[in-house]
Write a protein that holds these residues in place. Structure first.
Motif, PDB file in Angstrom:
ATOM      1  N   SER A  39       0.780  -1.323   0.064  1.00 21.84           N
ATOM      2  CA  SER A  39      -0.215   0.077  -0.187  1.00 21.84           C
ATOM      3  C   SER A  39       0.962   1.078   0.026  1.00 21.84           C
ATOM      4  O   SER A  39       0.498   2.230  -0.831  1.00 21.84           O
ATOM      5  N   VAL A  40       1.811   1.137   0.631  1.00 22.34           N
ATOM      6  CA  VAL A  40       2.835   2.419   0.822  1.00 22.34           C
ATOM      7  C   VAL A  40       3.634   2.632  -0.663  1.00 22.34           C
ATOM      8  O   VAL A  40       3.941   3.666  -1.003  1.00 22.34           O
ATOM      9  N   LEU A  41       4.147   1.451  -1.145  1.00 17.37           N
ATOM     10  CA  LEU A  41       4.610   1.320  -2.589  1.00 17.37           C
ATOM     11  C   LEU A  41       3.801   2.036  -3.432  1.00 17.37           C
ATOM     12  O   LEU A  41       4.048   2.841  -4.167  1.00 17.37           O
ATOM     13  N   ARG A  42       2.469   1.640  -3.456  1.00 17.90           N
ATOM     14  CA  ARG A  42       1.689   2.062  -4.576  1.00 17.90           C
ATOM     15  C   ARG A  42       1.353   3.486  -4.364  1.00 17.90           C
ATOM     16  O   ARG A  42       1.224   4.129  -5.390  1.00 17.90           O
ATOM     17  N   GLY A  43       1.024   3.845  -3.034  1.00 16.71           N
ATOM     18  CA  GLY A  43       1.096   5.308  -3.048  1.00 16.71           C
ATOM     19  C   GLY A  43       2.089   6.394  -3.370  1.00 16.71           C
ATOM     20  O   GLY A  43       2.074   7.551  -3.670  1.00 16.71           O
ATOM     21  N   ASP A  44       3.312   5.616  -3.699  1.00 18.57           N
ATOM     22  CA  ASP A  44       4.434   6.500  -3.798  1.00 18.57           C
ATOM     23  C   ASP A  44       4.768   6.492  -5.282  1.00 18.57           C
ATOM     24  O   ASP A  44       5.587   7.273  -6.068  1.00 18.57           O
ATOM     25  N   ILE A  45       3.929   5.748  -5.891  1.00 15.63           N
ATOM     26  CA  ILE A  45       4.175   5.627  -7.419  1.00 15.63           C
ATOM     27  C   ILE A  45       3.670   7.120  -7.991  1.00 15.63           C
ATOM     28  O   ILE A  45       2.844   7.773  -8.089  1.00 15.63           O
ATOM     29  N   GLY A  46       4.919   7.593  -8.826  1.00 18.37           N
ATOM     30  CA  GLY A  46       4.659   9.021  -9.672  1.00 18.37           C
ATOM     31  C   GLY A  46       5.312   9.925  -8.719  1.00 18.37           C
ATOM     32  O   GLY A  46       5.609  11.116  -9.116  1.00 18.37           O
ATOM     33  N   SER A  47       5.927   9.553  -7.515  1.00 20.91           N
ATOM     34  CA  SER A  47       6.604  10.644  -6.693  1.00 20.91           C
ATOM     35  C   SER A  47       8.057  10.598  -6.869  1.00 20.91           C
ATOM     36  O   SER A  47       8.622   9.504  -7.405  1.00 20.91           O
ATOM     37  N   LEU A  48       8.596  11.753  -6.408  1.00 25.07           N
ATOM     38  CA  LEU A  48      10.106  11.503  -6.803  1.00 25.07           C
ATOM     39  C   LEU A  48      11.025  11.248  -5.488  1.00 25.07           C
ATOM     40  O   LEU A  48      12.032  11.200  -5.539  1.00 25.07           O
ATOM     41  N   THR A  49      10.391  11.001  -4.547  1.00 22.99           N
ATOM     42  CA  THR A  49      11.040  10.401  -3.324  1.00 22.99           C
ATOM     43  C   THR A  49      10.051   9.262  -2.619  1.00 22.99           C
ATOM     44  O   THR A  49       8.739   9.279  -2.830  1.00 22.99           O
ATOM     45  N   SER A  50      10.937   8.425  -1.928  1.00 18.84           N
ATOM     46  CA  SER A  50      10.112   7.534  -1.454  1.00 18.84           C
ATOM     47  C   SER A  50       9.554   8.089   0.156  1.00 18.84           C
ATOM     48  O   SER A  50      10.181   8.882   0.794  1.00 18.84           O
ATOM     49  N   SER A  51       8.260   7.674   0.395  1.00 17.32           N
ATOM     50  CA  SER A  51       7.854   8.207   1.678  1.00 17.32           C
ATOM     51  C   SER A  51       8.582   7.687   2.917  1.00 17.32           C
ATOM     52  O   SER A  51       8.174   8.255   4.143  1.00 17.32           O
ATOM     53  N   GLN A  52       9.125   6.745   3.039  1.00 15.06           N
ATOM     54  CA  GLN A  52       9.818   6.143   4.030  1.00 15.06           C
ATOM     55  C   GLN A  52      11.036   5.332   3.647  1.00 15.06           C
ATOM     56  O   GLN A  52      10.988   4.994   2.492  1.00 15.06           O
ATOM     57  N   ARG A  53      11.894   4.793   4.731  1.00 17.63           N
ATOM     58  CA  ARG A  53      12.870   4.254   4.370  1.00 17.63           C
ATOM     59  C   ARG A  53      12.571   2.503   4.825  1.00 17.63           C
ATOM     60  O   ARG A  53      12.108   2.565   5.801  1.00 17.63           O
ATOM     61  N   TRP A  54      13.142   1.633   4.266  1.00 16.93           N
ATOM     62  CA  TRP A  54      12.706   0.156   4.440  1.00 16.93           C
ATOM     63  C   TRP A  54      13.872  -0.274   5.356  1.00 16.93           C
ATOM     64  O   TRP A  54      14.883  -0.575   4.788  1.00 16.93           O
ATOM     65  N   PRO A  55      13.379  -1.044   6.481  1.00 15.42           N
ATOM     66  CA  PRO A  55      14.492  -1.370   7.317  1.00 15.42           C
ATOM     67  C   PRO A  55      14.674  -2.790   6.604  1.00 15.42           C
ATOM     68  O   PRO A  55      14.207  -3.432   5.836  1.00 15.42           O
TER      69      PRO A  55
END
Length: 252
Positions: free
Chosen positions: A40-56
């Protein structure tokens, strides 16, 4: 799923383990729920120039977790690529970096760039759009770096991005001026360096150099090529390799 794995150039030896370890709502409900939240987070980031979070980093017992997440959102990013006019060839070349990284834990933050649509592979090089209107140039470690192939990549970038992105930067140990002490002036690496104006201060990058030249987790440094000898001999003398930043203008 096997068709997607083949499309992503995932090595055949890893396809069955990836399929068998895919979270399931009945067999592994907690892991499956975590996968849905991540997707869900990954889909929300599609089209963005930055990731919304860093993945552990995932635990070893779930080493394929993020690969499962990227596989799950593959149809979404491919659909978005098509809507943006990105050819299937460029989409495949870009996203197939997942296949080359399937053995490497800790690459999920890097691969997120591919799957939210900021980074593209255009020929030999990768180009990542940044919020400040600059392209970051990345060099995949899958072959030589001939000037003609680089010329073609920059030409593709000029056409692909149009006038929106004309400035580019590269943060890489390949721009370390010390390489000139070991390599021929007409070597591919030195000619790649000559494209850029180096700016800023050097940053020690011995681990990055070892991983790129000898492989992740390498403890032995063979001296089979000119570059390997240069890297190993330099480190054996107690010296360091550095990441440098170079900039250039992409011309159409």
């Amino acid at each position: 799923m096997y068709e997607a794995l083949r499309w992503l150039d995932v090595p055949e030896a890893f396809r069955q383990p990836l399929v068998e370890s895919m979270p399931d709502p009945d067999r592994t409900p907690e892991l499956w729920l975590a996968l849905q939240e991540t997707c869900s987070v990954l889909r929300g980031d599609i089209g963005s120039l930055t990731s919304s979070q860093r993945w552990p980093d995932p635990p070893l017992s779930q080493r394929y977790f993020y690969f499962h997440a990227f596989l799950t959102v593959l149809p979404d990013i491919r659909r978005w690529h098509a809507e943006q006019g990105v050819s299937d060839q460029i989409s495949q070349a870009t996203l197939a970096d997942l296949g080359t990284k399937v053995t490497q834990l800790g690459k999920q933050n890097w691969l997120a760039r591919h799957f939210h649509g900021s980074l593209y592979r255009l020929g030999r090089l990768q180009f990542d759009r940044t919020p400040d209107g600059v392209l970051e140039v990345h060099i995949p470690g899958d072959g030589p770096l001939p000037p003609s192939a680089c010329d073609e990549s920059f030409a593709q970038a000029a056409a692909f991005f149009g006038g929106e992105y004309s400035r580019a930067v590269c943060h890489s140990w390949l721009l370390d001026e010390q390489l000139r002490d070991y390599l021929r002036p007409d070597s591919n690496i030195i000619r790649f360096q000559q494209r850029f104006t180096v700016i800023g201060d050097p940053v020690v990058a011995d681990d990055d150099v070892i991983e790129f030249v000898f492989g992740e987790g390498a403890t032995e440094l063979p001296r089979e090529t000119t570059l390997q000898r240069a890297i190993a001999d330099h480190l054996a003398e107690g010296r360091h390799w550095h990441q440098r930043t170079g900039r250039l203008v992409i011309r159409s």
